[in-house]
Design an enzyme around this catalytic site. Structure first.
Site, PDB file in Angstrom:
ATOM      1  N   GLN A 131     -34.846  30.508  40.211  1.00  0.00           N
ATOM      2  CA  GLN A 131     -35.872  31.433  39.464  1.00  0.00           C
ATOM      3  C   GLN A 131     -35.143  31.327  37.779  1.00  0.00           C
ATOM      4  OE1 GLN A 131     -36.393  35.368  40.539  1.00  0.00           O
ATOM      5  NE2 GLN A 131     -38.254  35.448  39.247  1.00  0.00           N
ATOM      6  N   GLY A 132     -35.560  30.611  37.111  1.00  0.00           N
ATOM      7  CA  GLY A 132     -35.139  30.607  35.849  1.00  0.00           C
ATOM      8  C   GLY A 132     -35.980  31.502  34.684  1.00  0.00           C
ATOM      9  N   TYR A 133     -35.833  32.918  34.910  1.00  0.00           N
ATOM     10  CA  TYR A 133     -36.465  33.698  33.976  1.00  0.00           C
ATOM     11  C   TYR A 133     -35.488  34.031  32.998  1.00  0.00           C
ATOM     12  CZ  TYR A 133     -41.045  34.339  36.593  1.00  0.00           C
ATOM     13  OH  TYR A 133     -42.448  34.061  37.328  1.00  0.00           O
ATOM     14  N   SER A 134     -34.646  35.164  33.518  1.00  0.00           N
ATOM     15  CA  SER A 134     -33.630  35.706  32.650  1.00  0.00           C
ATOM     16  C   SER A 134     -32.863  34.699  31.582  1.00  0.00           C
ATOM     17  CB  SER A 134     -32.853  36.485  33.384  1.00  0.00           C
ATOM     18  OG  SER A 134     -33.355  37.316  34.362  1.00  0.00           O
ATOM     19  N   SER A 168     -29.746  32.906  40.377  1.00  0.00           N
ATOM     20  CA  SER A 168     -29.281  33.013  41.760  1.00  0.00           C
ATOM     21  C   SER A 168     -29.475  31.363  42.505  1.00  0.00           C
ATOM     22  CB  SER A 168     -30.074  33.761  42.679  1.00  0.00           C
ATOM     23  OG  SER A 168     -29.751  35.051  41.942  1.00  0.00           O
ATOM     24  N   GLU A 251     -42.895  38.394  44.379  1.00  0.00           N
ATOM     25  CA  GLU A 251     -41.625  39.109  44.638  1.00  0.00           C
ATOM     26  C   GLU A 251     -41.608  40.335  45.439  1.00  0.00           C
ATOM     27  OE1 GLU A 251     -39.318  39.153  40.905  1.00  0.00           O
ATOM     28  OE2 GLU A 251     -37.495  38.659  42.235  1.00  0.00           O
ATOM     29  N   ASN A 376     -33.744  49.889  37.842  1.00  0.00           N
ATOM     30  CA  ASN A 376     -34.418  51.294  38.243  1.00  0.00           C
ATOM     31  C   ASN A 376     -35.028  51.847  37.127  1.00  0.00           C
ATOM     32  OD1 ASN A 376     -33.232  50.947  40.675  1.00  0.00           O
ATOM     33  ND2 ASN A 376     -32.543  52.939  40.920  1.00  0.00           N
TER      34      ASN A 376
HETATM   35  C1  LIG Z   1     -27.306  39.745  41.607  1.00  0.00           C
HETATM   36  C2  LIG Z   1     -28.150  39.177  40.432  1.00  0.00           C
HETATM   37  C3  LIG Z   1     -28.998  38.125  40.422  1.00  0.00           C
HETATM   38  C4  LIG Z   1     -30.073  37.699  39.648  1.00  0.00           C
HETATM   39  N1  LIG Z   1     -30.762  36.673  39.734  1.00  0.00           N
HETATM   40  C5  LIG Z   1     -31.698  36.236  38.832  1.00  0.00           C
HETATM   41  C6  LIG Z   1     -32.474  34.947  39.095  1.00  0.00           C
HETATM   42  O1  LIG Z   1     -32.201  34.499  40.140  1.00  0.00           O
HETATM   43  N2  LIG Z   1     -33.188  34.536  38.148  1.00  0.00           N
HETATM   44  C7  LIG Z   1     -33.536  35.232  36.958  1.00  0.00           C
HETATM   45  O2  LIG Z   1     -34.242  34.810  36.075  1.00  0.00           O
HETATM   46  N3  LIG Z   1     -32.664  36.434  36.848  1.00  0.00           N
HETATM   47  C8  LIG Z   1     -31.884  36.776  37.653  1.00  0.00           C
HETATM   48  N4  LIG Z   1     -31.201  37.823  37.522  1.00  0.00           N
HETATM   49  C9  LIG Z   1     -31.323  38.733  36.211  1.00  0.00           C
HETATM   50  C10 LIG Z   1     -32.147  40.107  36.427  1.00  0.00           C
HETATM   51  O3  LIG Z   1     -33.398  40.221  36.420  1.00  0.00           O
HETATM   52  C11 LIG Z   1     -31.773  41.003  35.229  1.00  0.00           C
HETATM   53  O4  LIG Z   1     -30.385  41.106  35.028  1.00  0.00           O
HETATM   54  C12 LIG Z   1     -32.542  42.115  34.887  1.00  0.00           C
HETATM   55  O5  LIG Z   1     -33.931  41.822  34.709  1.00  0.00           O
HETATM   56  C13 LIG Z   1     -32.123  43.096  33.688  1.00  0.00           C
HETATM   57  O6  LIG Z   1     -31.957  42.399  32.577  1.00  0.00           O
HETATM   58  P1  LIG Z   1     -30.454  42.578  31.701  1.00  0.00           P
HETATM   59  O7  LIG Z   1     -29.185  42.229  32.680  1.00  0.00           O
HETATM   60  O8  LIG Z   1     -30.743  41.482  30.514  1.00  0.00           O
HETATM   61  O9  LIG Z   1     -30.429  43.953  31.433  1.00  0.00           O
HETATM   62  P2  LIG Z   1     -31.154  44.662  30.097  1.00  0.00           P
HETATM   63  O10 LIG Z   1     -32.547  44.163  30.096  1.00  0.00           O
HETATM   64  O11 LIG Z   1     -30.233  44.247  28.863  1.00  0.00           O
HETATM   65  O12 LIG Z   1     -30.909  46.394  30.488  1.00  0.00           O
HETATM   66  C14 LIG Z   1     -29.487  46.944  30.040  1.00  0.00           C
HETATM   67  C15 LIG Z   1     -29.958  48.280  30.548  1.00  0.00           C
HETATM   68  O13 LIG Z   1     -30.814  48.897  29.736  1.00  0.00           O
HETATM   69  C16 LIG Z   1     -31.891  49.393  30.451  1.00  0.00           C
HETATM   70  N5  LIG Z   1     -33.354  49.357  29.826  1.00  0.00           N
HETATM   71  C17 LIG Z   1     -33.683  48.065  29.316  1.00  0.00           C
HETATM   72  N6  LIG Z   1     -34.928  48.422  28.584  1.00  0.00           N
HETATM   73  C18 LIG Z   1     -35.358  49.643  28.958  1.00  0.00           C
HETATM   74  C19 LIG Z   1     -36.471  50.521  28.878  1.00  0.00           C
HETATM   75  N7  LIG Z   1     -37.323  49.824  28.150  1.00  0.00           N
HETATM   76  N8  LIG Z   1     -36.491  51.670  29.022  1.00  0.00           N
HETATM   77  C20 LIG Z   1     -35.148  52.186  29.841  1.00  0.00           C
HETATM   78  N9  LIG Z   1     -34.113  51.694  29.949  1.00  0.00           N
HETATM   79  C21 LIG Z   1     -34.049  50.142  29.594  1.00  0.00           C
HETATM   80  C22 LIG Z   1     -32.099  48.659  31.902  1.00  0.00           C
HETATM   81  O14 LIG Z   1     -32.465  49.448  32.855  1.00  0.00           O
HETATM   82  C23 LIG Z   1     -30.488  48.672  32.087  1.00  0.00           C
HETATM   83  O15 LIG Z   1     -29.857  49.580  32.490  1.00  0.00           O
HETATM   84  C24 LIG Z   1     -30.262  38.553  38.236  1.00  0.00           C
HETATM   85  C25 LIG Z   1     -29.340  39.638  38.377  1.00  0.00           C
HETATM   86  C26 LIG Z   1     -28.416  39.842  39.281  1.00  0.00           C
HETATM   87  C27 LIG Z   1     -27.526  41.139  38.805  1.00  0.00           C
END
Ligand SMILES: Cc1cc2nc3c(=O)[nH]c(=O)nc-3n(C[C@H](O)[C@H](O)[C@H](O)COP(=O)(O)OP(=O)(O)OC[C@H]3O[C@@H](n4cnc5c(N)ncnc54)[C@H](O)[C@@H]3O)c2cc1C
Length: 396
Positions: A131-134, A168, A251, A376
């Protein structure tokens, strides 16, 4: 919501449990109970072979419609499948992204040609997806993706350039679905496309990221003019957000049942450890074990409730919105419980390449549960705004 199973469902239960008994043995014996969270690096080739074995028996993609290679299994049958799989100690599935996300998305939004081209490889367990989202600046704020898709008039193909992160199983996958900007001037949810990209090509580079567990379940993925066929965009250019959100509905849907089976296996292991080392005698630990068991049952019934309704485009009932927050918090607590059950032993490393034992890596991996698939905090926003209709938080 139905809470009990019909006589027909019980026949189905016998069928899957006998199949598992006859097939999850011999060369697959060592994969029993392996490959769960924090354990994904174990028995990778054996688990790939197991996907093909499941497919031979007709046990992949069982919830898909028959015309797309599934069994058209009812929600109840899918629950039963996952229960029996857990009971038999079935290994963590390698094909879950294709089966749970790509397939349902293509069935709902894909063209007939895309369905014919991509679905059979998922059903046969031979083509894995990621999944290429992030991206580095697009996680919680997914609409901030910067990866670009340019249509090359000369070659008649899309050229994808940009970086994805935390992808992942990218290192094990044949394909990746990618959200990228088809309109370079656009911002936010507009101007996006949803692309189906082959990983084995010069324009794609996968770099594993070492995790807290010492292993690499996820990766950075770099696209440098990666090629994507003109027909391999799902929906129209500019409509990618709708498809991407439909996929997130899946999902939170059926694939959650597969995850619960792994939780059940972990719970069983913790219970065995607590009985073996005597910590089950401690009233505080006993209470937490009971709470964990209750949580597992709640998740199962909530899954059945949320899967009993919802739209065909992947949209779910409002109840579904509590699910991610619930399971992630539950599972993170289970990790803590595992360490407290092991007591001082939880701090001792084993000999061997990965050093951590199963419960130690599970504990460390659970720290990420409240991050991936929407943190969360983001889940609380979703519940507040979309389920409860509270005012939207101020956007920057
Ligand atoms: C084990 C693992 C597997 C993953 N696999 C994939 C994958 O296969 N494909 C993929 O595309 N992505 C994947 N991800 C990425 C995952 O979707 C992102 O890590 C997640 O969406 C959070 O984004 P970020 O890490 O950029 O954190 P950020 O968005 O930068 O968040 C940082 C902190 O700020 C808080 N925050 C951000 N915005 C708000 C708001 N509006 N209100 C309150 N708090 C906020 C968050 O809750 C967090 O605590 C994976 C992540 C992990 C840990």
């Amino acid at each position: 919501m139905k809470l009990s199973f019909s006589a027909e469902d019980e026949i189905f239960r016998d069928e899957i449990s006998s199949w598992l008994q006859e097939n999850l043995c011999g060369e697959f014996e060592e994969t029993r109970g392996r490959g769960g969270p924090g354990d994904e690096h174990m028995f990778v080739e054996e688990r790939k072979a197991w996907e093909r074995k499941l497919a031979e028996g007709g046990w992949t993609c069982i919830g898909w419609p028959v015309e797309h290679g599934g069994r058209g299994a009812t929600v109840e049958q899918q629950v039963i499948f996952n229960e029996e799989y857990a009971r038999a100690g079935g290994p963590g599935r390698m094909g879950h992204i294709g089966e749970g996300l790509t397939g349902p998305t293509l069935i709902a939004f894909g063209s007939e040609e895309q369905q014919q081209r991509f679905l059979p490889g998922i059903v046969s367990g031979t083509q894995l997806w990621c999944q290429g989202y992030s991206e580095p600046s697009a996680g919680s704020d997914l609409a901030n993706v910067k990866t670009k898709a340019r249509f090359d008039e000369h070659t008649g193909q899309w050229k994808i350039t940009g970086q994805k992160v935390w992808t992942s199983l990218a290192h094990e996958s044949e394909f990746c679905f990618v959200i990228a900007r088809t309109d370079p001037e656009s911002v936010g949810q507009k101007g996006l496309g949803f692309f189906l990209i082959e990983m084995d090509q010069p324009g794609v580079e996968v770099r594993p990221i070492q995790q807290l567990t010492g292993t690499s379940e996820f990766n950075e993925v770099f696209f440098d003019e990666a090629i994507c066929g003109a027909n391999d965009i799902v929906g129209e250019p500019g409509q990618g957000w709708k498809v991407a959100m439909g996929l997130l509905g899946f999902e939170r849907g059926v694939s959650t049942l597969g995850q619960q089976m792994l939780f059940q296996n972990e719970f069983n292991e913790i219970l065995r450890a607590a009985k073996a080392n005597g910590s089950a005698q401690d009233p505080a630990i006993r209470q937490r074990i009971a709470d964990a068991h209750v949580g597992l049952r709640i998740m199962r019934f909530n899954s059945m409730r949320m899967l009993s309704g919802g739209g065909e485009d992947g949209s779910l009932q409002k109840e579904a919105m509590i699910y991610k927050l619930y399971w992630a918090t539950w599972h993170r607590n289970l990790g803590k419980l595992a360490m407290d059950v092991l007591g001082a032993e939880s701090e001792i490393l084993e000999d061997g390449p990965y050093q951590l034992n199963r419960l130690q890596s599970m504990y460390l991996f659970t720290r990420s549960d409240t991050i991936y698939g929407g943190t969360n905090q983001i889940q609380r926003n979703i519940i507040a705004e979309r389920a409860l209709g509270m005012p939207r938080e101020p956007r920057g």
